[in-house]
Enzyme design. Structure first.
Site, PDB file in Angstrom:
ATOM      1  N   CYS A   2       0.900  -1.183   0.138  1.00  0.00           N
ATOM      2  CA  CYS A   2       0.055   0.045  -0.050  1.00  0.00           C
ATOM      3  C   CYS A   2       0.779   1.314   0.036  1.00  0.00           C
ATOM      4  CB  CYS A   2      -0.898   0.042   1.251  1.00  0.00           C
ATOM      5  SG  CYS A   2      -1.901  -1.565   1.609  1.00  0.00           S
ATOM      6  N   ARG A  27       4.234   0.072  -6.394  1.00  0.00           N
ATOM      7  CA  ARG A  27       4.105  -0.713  -5.277  1.00  0.00           C
ATOM      8  C   ARG A  27       2.918  -1.738  -5.174  1.00  0.00           C
ATOM      9  NH1 ARG A  27       6.775   2.041  -0.868  1.00  0.00           N
ATOM     10  NH2 ARG A  27       5.389   0.767   0.937  1.00  0.00           N
ATOM     11  N   TRP A  75      -3.743  -2.363  -0.969  1.00  0.00           N
ATOM     12  CA  TRP A  75      -3.320  -3.680  -1.210  1.00  0.00           C
ATOM     13  C   TRP A  75      -4.416  -4.502  -0.565  1.00  0.00           C
ATOM     14  CZ3 TRP A  75      -0.851  -6.650  -4.964  1.00  0.00           C
ATOM     15  CH2 TRP A  75      -0.557  -7.750  -4.607  1.00  0.00           C
ATOM     16  N   ASN A 100      -0.967   1.506   6.376  1.00  0.00           N
ATOM     17  CA  ASN A 100       0.040   0.414   5.639  1.00  0.00           C
ATOM     18  C   ASN A 100       0.174  -0.607   6.748  1.00  0.00           C
ATOM     19  OD1 ASN A 100      -0.134   1.964   3.304  1.00  0.00           O
ATOM     20  ND2 ASN A 100       2.106   2.189   3.205  1.00  0.00           N
ATOM     21  N   GLY A 101       0.242  -1.881   6.309  1.00  0.00           N
ATOM     22  CA  GLY A 101       0.523  -2.728   7.392  1.00  0.00           C
ATOM     23  C   GLY A 101      -0.665  -3.557   7.745  1.00  0.00           C
ATOM     24  N   GLU A 483      16.248 -17.372 -10.891  1.00  0.00           N
ATOM     25  CA  GLU A 483      16.101 -16.218 -11.137  1.00  0.00           C
ATOM     26  C   GLU A 483      14.984 -15.845 -12.388  1.00  0.00           C
ATOM     27  OE1 GLU A 483      15.403 -11.815 -10.647  1.00  0.00           O
ATOM     28  OE2 GLU A 483      15.495 -13.505  -9.481  1.00  0.00           O
ATOM     29  N   LYS A 487      11.353 -14.424 -12.998  1.00  0.00           N
ATOM     30  CA  LYS A 487      10.988 -13.413 -13.887  1.00  0.00           C
ATOM     31  C   LYS A 487       9.959 -13.862 -14.731  1.00  0.00           C
ATOM     32  CE  LYS A 487      12.888 -10.405 -12.043  1.00  0.00           C
ATOM     33  NZ  LYS A 487      12.786 -11.179 -10.821  1.00  0.00           N
ATOM     34  N   GLU A 490       6.454 -14.219 -12.800  1.00  0.00           N
ATOM     35  CA  GLU A 490       5.953 -12.862 -12.289  1.00  0.00           C
ATOM     36  C   GLU A 490       5.319 -12.065 -13.442  1.00  0.00           C
ATOM     37  OE1 GLU A 490       9.051 -10.941  -9.002  1.00  0.00           O
ATOM     38  OE2 GLU A 490       9.785 -11.280 -11.044  1.00  0.00           O
ATOM     39  N   HIS A 506      15.619 -36.922 -10.960  1.00  0.00           N
ATOM     40  CA  HIS A 506      15.221 -37.329  -9.947  1.00  0.00           C
ATOM     41  C   HIS A 506      13.610 -36.702  -9.660  1.00  0.00           C
ATOM     42  CE1 HIS A 506      18.954 -38.891  -8.173  1.00  0.00           C
ATOM     43  NE2 HIS A 506      19.531 -38.001  -8.721  1.00  0.00           N
ATOM     44  N   LYS A 605       5.513  -4.210  -5.005  1.00  0.00           N
ATOM     45  CA  LYS A 605       6.862  -3.915  -5.175  1.00  0.00           C
ATOM     46  C   LYS A 605       7.684  -4.122  -3.799  1.00  0.00           C
ATOM     47  CE  LYS A 605      10.824  -2.624  -7.141  1.00  0.00           C
ATOM     48  NZ  LYS A 605      11.612  -3.724  -8.010  1.00  0.00           N
TER      49      LYS A 605
END
Length: 610
Positions: A2, A27, A75, A100-101, A483, A487, A490, A506, A605
């Protein structure tokens, strides 16, 4: 997560609130809103589900102006995205709050407030904050004292902005665990969760610390610490500029940030390399004394930063001769681990506000880690303030949710630490000189890799109709494969997984067929022949291979799609070079699939909640 933007001005503050919220869109959020104090003391609120542009349209249809207001991008954590759940929340028509939080004891507070006669119009945990402040106001406390009293009763992490209809000339702020910054201009004062929201209006900023409660007026800030004592927080001139957070000629922020990597790496190295050595002063005045005592390294991080730590583990052990463990910060916090003597706890975070990484750093202190070190991209962040030593990555603002230049500059920063620590252990002077030379060559080498953009874009079409992809790597390139898979998932929403190539037989081999692309990171290193064998296993099952390799690897492109990576003069830092085409691949696949590149669904973000 947020975003908070609040303001007081001698001009109409509403355009400033909207511009600040727009600059926090990166964000991640699902709704937006503002509340303003009108000339008669009443509060007027406008909220909208979706992007800030939807809020702007509502305000254009029904214009409002004011000298004081608070804004928020939400958010969803408690309650689905809806107008009723969007911030700001108003208590009894007179007190507006943005937050926020997460408030962990909101259920208990809600029940007590219902008993006291308060009504609720949302499912959020935020609404209890406004009611709790209102409760203390009703008992005769001043607004600042009421916010302090309410904050002391909240459990969890929060950043709060408060506007009262009866208090036209001030905003109240409180923070615990989530960042807040105050901005001062000649004719205005601001409050935000990120300095990026304020750079169009001012570069004079004051960063609140954990436990602070602040009274913000035009031309004045009064701060009380967690114990209620008046304290001075230094006013700083932010180096962030409005232009740095704009997209310019690029189609997306992610594209811009991929292509900024040569300069970001050069900036990260600037002033930190001598002719043949790393300059330890870059880590702080006490660095030499701390590094002299270090015998082991523990790295904690999340997401992309965790992958950077995993690459560095190979460097710390193979080059420096120092034992190194890497752990996901959210797991480290809750694992009863043994604290080694003379261990350096390295915490990595792009924003410096990642909740799990911050708490891991604090938990490490409680457990008795002797030394802490932060690698971060935001100099004013909580992480940099709380660690003993720090190294800034100098990547510049990273707006795209999928991290790119932050990752490669983290790798560069970690190599600097490897060299500084390694000279005290296994690393000899000749090897350090060679590695310093590699670091100097790196920006130009990354620029060469970026020239492959069109080649990679042409191969992206092969992923357009795919639902799954497999990434393979070995040694220090296994985290690079991880990574690359991150990407792709995402921003394109293709399910992608990475495996150490030796693990293929395996289990993952059962998934391989002509409909699952397999991406191999295949540098000409001592593990190449092993990787070739793994690739043959894929080919034998009809799998389609996309191989990233240098010329010395000797692939001829028969039956595979091959991207040749220029690596002249780069050996140990090759993971940086192999990361870049994987970023480009994810970007171009996302373009073809039409997804939201910069703000992918369900992601934020800066993850400032647990």
């Amino acid at each position: 997560m947020c975003g908070i933007v609040c303001g007081l001005g001698r001009h109409d503050i509403v355009p400033d609130l909207l511009e600040g919220l727009r600059r926090l869109e990166y964000r991640g959020y699902d709704s937006a809103g503002i509340a303003v104090r009108q000339s008669d003391g009443s509060l007027h609120r406008v909220r909208a589900v979706g992007k800030v542009i939807e809020l702007s349209r509502r305000l254009a249809a029904q214009p409002v102006s004011a000298y004081a207001g608070i804004g928020h991008t939400r958010w969803a954590t408690h309650g689905a995205p809806s107008e009723a759940n969007a911030h700001p929340h108003i208590s009894r028509g007179q007190l507006a709050v943005v937050h926020n939080g997460i408030i962990e004891n909101h259920h208990q507070l809600r029940e007590a407030q219902r008993t006291a006669g308060f009504e609720f119009s949302s499912q959020t945990d935020t609404e209890v904050i406004g009611h709790q402040i209102r409760l203390h106001l009703d008992h005769g406390l001043d607004l600042l004292d009421a916010v302090r009293a309410a904050a002391a009763e909240l459990h969890g992490a929060f950043a709060i902005g408060v506007l009262a209809g009866t208090d036209p000339d001030r905003l109240i702020a409180a923070r615990r665990g989530s960042p807040l910054v105050v901005g001062l201009a000649p004719d205005a004062a601001y409050l935000a969760s990120d300095a990026a929201a304020l750079v169009p209006f001012t570069q004079d900023m004051l960063f609140l610390r954990d436990g602070d409660v602040a009274e913000v007026r035009i031309g004045m800030v009064r701060v009380l610490d967690a114990s209620g004592r008046p304290v001075e927080r230094p006013l700083q001139r932010s180096s962030l500029t409005a232009a740095a957070t704009e997209r310019g000629t690029y189609r997306h922020y992610m594209q811009k940030e991929i292509f900024e990597q040569p300069q970001a790496i050069a900036d990260t190295l600037d002033g930190r390399l001598g002719e043949t050595r790393v300059l330890e002063a870059a880590f702080g005045i006490d660095a030499a004394a701390v590094l002299d005592r270090v015998r082991e390294v523990r790295i904690v991080a999340c997401g992309t930063s965790y992958h950077a730590g995993c690459v560095a583990r190979y460097w710390f052990e193979a080059l420096a001769g120092v034992p190194c463990q890497v752990e996901i910060a959210s797991e480290f916090r809750y694992r009863d681990s043994v604290v080694p003597a003379d261990a350096l706890l390295v915490a990595i975070s792009q924003s410096g506000e990642t909740a799990d990484t911050l708490e891991a750093l604090r938990e490490a202190r409680r457990r008795g880690f002797a030394h802490t070190f932060a690698i971060c991209n935001v100099p004013e962040s909580s992480l940099t303030r709380e660690a003993d030593l720090k190294l800034m990555t100098h990547a510049g603002p990273e707006i795209g949710v999928a991290s790119t230049k932050a990752f490669t500059t983290q790798l560069v920063s970690l190599m600097l630490l490897v060299l500084a620590l390694g000279r005290r252990h296994r690393l000899d002077a000749n090897t350090e000189t060679a590695l310093v030379d590699e670091l100097r060559r790196l920006p130009a080498a990354v620029q060469e890799v970026l020239a492959l953009d069109d080649t990679v874009a042409g191969l992206a079409a092969g992923f357009s109709d795919k639902h799954h992809a497999l990434f393979l790597g070995r040694g220090m390139h296994y985290p690079v494969a991880q990574e690359g898979a991150l990407k792709l998932k995402e921003i394109s929403y293709i399910h992608a997984e990475a495996y150490a190539a030796g693990e293929l037989k395996h289990g993952p081999l059962a998934l391989v067929d002509a409909d699952m692309p397999v991406v191999a990171v295949a540098p000409s290193d001592p593990l190449l022949e092993k990787l070739r064998s793994n690739m043959e296993e894929v080919r034998a099952r009809g799998g389609r291979l996309l191989v990233f390799a240098d010329a010395k690897a000797g692939f001829d492109g028969t039956d595979i799609a091959l991207v040749e990576i220029p690596t002249d003069g780069i050996q140990h830092l090759a993971p940086v070079l192999y990361t870049v085409p994987l970023q480009l691949l994810a970007y171009h696949v996302a373009l073809i699939r039409g997804t939201d590149v910069d703000q992918p669904r369900n992601l934020a973000k800066s993850v400032t909640v647990e």
